[in-house]
Design a protein around this motif. Sequence first.
Motif, PDB file in Angstrom:
ATOM      1  N   LYS B   2     -67.717 -77.735  52.486  1.00 51.60           N
ATOM      2  CA  LYS B   2     -67.013 -77.464  53.741  1.00 51.60           C
ATOM      3  C   LYS B   2     -65.567 -77.112  53.431  1.00 51.60           C
ATOM      4  N   LEU B   3     -65.080 -76.095  54.077  1.00 51.89           N
ATOM      5  CA  LEU B   3     -63.691 -75.696  53.888  1.00 51.89           C
ATOM      6  C   LEU B   3     -62.887 -76.035  55.132  1.00 51.89           C
ATOM      7  N   LEU B   4     -61.816 -76.775  54.923  1.00 55.11           N
ATOM      8  CA  LEU B   4     -61.034 -77.238  56.061  1.00 55.11           C
ATOM      9  C   LEU B   4     -59.543 -77.010  55.835  1.00 55.11           C
ATOM     10  N   PRO B   5     -59.055 -75.818  56.120  1.00 51.89           N
ATOM     11  CA  PRO B   5     -57.616 -75.607  55.982  1.00 51.89           C
ATOM     12  C   PRO B   5     -56.842 -76.460  56.978  1.00 51.89           C
ATOM     13  N   LEU B 121     -58.667 -70.568  66.749  1.00 52.00           N
ATOM     14  CA  LEU B 121     -59.411 -71.544  65.940  1.00 52.00           C
ATOM     15  C   LEU B 121     -60.909 -71.243  66.016  1.00 52.00           C
ATOM     16  N   ASP B 122     -61.377 -71.002  67.214  1.00 53.38           N
ATOM     17  CA  ASP B 122     -62.809 -70.790  67.408  1.00 53.38           C
ATOM     18  C   ASP B 122     -63.258 -69.491  66.735  1.00 53.38           C
ATOM     19  N   PHE B 124     -61.959 -67.982  64.226  1.00 53.43           N
ATOM     20  CA  PHE B 124     -61.918 -68.131  62.768  1.00 53.43           C
ATOM     21  C   PHE B 124     -63.166 -68.844  62.256  1.00 53.43           C
ATOM     22  N   VAL B 125     -63.535 -69.918  62.924  1.00 54.64           N
ATOM     23  CA  VAL B 125     -64.699 -70.696  62.460  1.00 54.64           C
ATOM     24  C   VAL B 125     -66.005 -69.940  62.746  1.00 54.64           C
ATOM     25  N   GLY B 129     -64.639 -68.151  58.640  1.00 54.54           N
ATOM     26  CA  GLY B 129     -63.403 -68.274  57.862  1.00 54.54           C
ATOM     27  C   GLY B 129     -63.231 -69.667  57.287  1.00 54.54           C
ATOM     28  N   SER B 130     -63.682 -70.651  58.024  1.00 51.99           N
ATOM     29  CA  SER B 130     -63.688 -72.031  57.539  1.00 51.99           C
ATOM     30  C   SER B 130     -64.686 -72.812  58.377  1.00 51.99           C
ATOM     31  N   ASP B 131     -64.797 -74.108  58.080  1.00 53.11           N
ATOM     32  CA  ASP B 131     -65.698 -74.957  58.860  1.00 53.11           C
ATOM     33  C   ASP B 131     -64.947 -75.763  59.913  1.00 53.11           C
ATOM     34  N   GLY B 132     -63.636 -75.693  59.841  1.00 52.08           N
ATOM     35  CA  GLY B 132     -62.827 -76.447  60.783  1.00 52.08           C
ATOM     36  C   GLY B 132     -61.409 -76.526  60.274  1.00 52.08           C
ATOM     37  N   PHE B 133     -60.681 -77.505  60.782  1.00 55.58           N
ATOM     38  CA  PHE B 133     -59.260 -77.602  60.455  1.00 55.58           C
ATOM     39  C   PHE B 133     -58.826 -79.059  60.397  1.00 55.58           C
ATOM     40  N   ILE B 134     -57.772 -79.276  59.632  1.00 54.50           N
ATOM     41  CA  ILE B 134     -57.099 -80.567  59.709  1.00 54.50           C
ATOM     42  C   ILE B 134     -55.759 -80.316  60.387  1.00 54.50           C
TER      43      ILE B 134
END
Lengths: 270, 192
Positions: B2-5, B121-122, B124-125, B129-134
């Motif tokens: 999982k990628l979480l930028p 955000l939506d 991108f995911v 682009g990623s699985d979510g964000f921190i």
Amino acid sequence: MTTPRKQIILGHYVGGVNHHTLWSHPRAGSQIDFASFRHAAQTAERGKFDFFFLAEGLILRERLGQIFDQDVVGRPDTLPVLTAIAAVTEHLGLVGTLNATFNEPYELARQLASLDHLSGGRAGWNVVTSFDAFTGQNFRRGGFLNRDDRYVRAQEFVALARQLWDSWPADAIAADTARGRFLRTADVGVFGHHGHQFDVSGHFNVPRSPQGRPVVLQAGAGSHRGRDLLPVPRARAGTGVLPRHPGPGRARRPTGGLGEAAAGRLVRPR
Amino acid sequence: MKLLPGGSFVLGDTAADATERAREVARAQVSGQTAQILLETVWNRDLSGYDPDGPLPDVDPDPTGPLVIQGRARLAQDPFETVRQWRALAAQHRYSLRELAIRVFAHTEFVGTPTEIADRLDHFVQNDGSDGFIVGSHLTPGGIDEFVDRVVPLLQERGSLRAEYTGATLRDNLGIPLAPVGADRETAGAVG
């Protein structure tokens, strides 16, 4: 028929001791009172976030030999904060940044497995290495690793932690009053590791935790060595990577929308 | 995997309002003295004598000298190249020392109205682009409140964020199943 939407994973990180945190703002609160952590965690849980995230700090920053206090100075230890938050939340994951340089695998694996038990399966570990002798002087061995070896140690550390977490069968505890035996079999917790960084063996003393293994994440995958710390095939589920600069090719396919804006450093609060 | 930028956010009632608020946050984050210190992490020289409202220091970095700043990660692999890029950036935009530091060190990743941020955000995911964000905030501890109050409901309306928790554990919620015990103990570091 519509394709189900991908579910966005959300984490909330709190409290960097750097210039990003505005301590002088009229609404700023304490960086160490439990009330601050409780508020942030419970708010994230209200927002259905997946997890709460804490960075690690092992030393105060200095400029020309003096502590500099333009930024917030001082922070509590990660694990007690997460453990306290576990008691005031029900669903929120609890991810702590904990270094694989100065800790010992047996000790840290016990702490994380214990957090996993106490939280009902919500523990996560953001693996980092510590970067310099300046931090090391707080610890017995000082700056004992060069830059490359700190990743060698971290790889061994994570592999060993995994072995420790796997060392108890899920059904190990029988509590069999008829036989008068607590354990189903006597050989629980057996581990042994004989590597360059660790040469240890014995019995792990924390029973298997609700998640089996706390979730492991890795921040700042900006360096190749850092990424190699968790060399998992892409197809394998199981590891989270928190990229420092998820630019094209690193993040999967950043397509429009965020572009540069998404290239945020993750986990900047060190 | 999982990628979480990660990143922080600044909300506004209009796009212009958000941009203005983000500018105020950045100026509060990087005072003149903080700007000197941030640049010292790359120059590795005492820059306290350089006017924050003046040009960038005209000296070269000194990467081999004793460390000026201790206890934070060094940001530049090649300080000479970094300084070269910063000089070009400062020349292009006529940045002062402090303005350059703000540009480089005080970037807020998500700036906009709640709707704009939820859309970005939506998008991108959903486009992998990623699985979510921190998500973090410049304010502790109440900074996340307005994200939860104003952005989260929009993500939930789109069906991109759970309305209720469904899993019992962090692993369940993240969708990261446990690899079988002992299945790949040989793979150092491959922790599930």
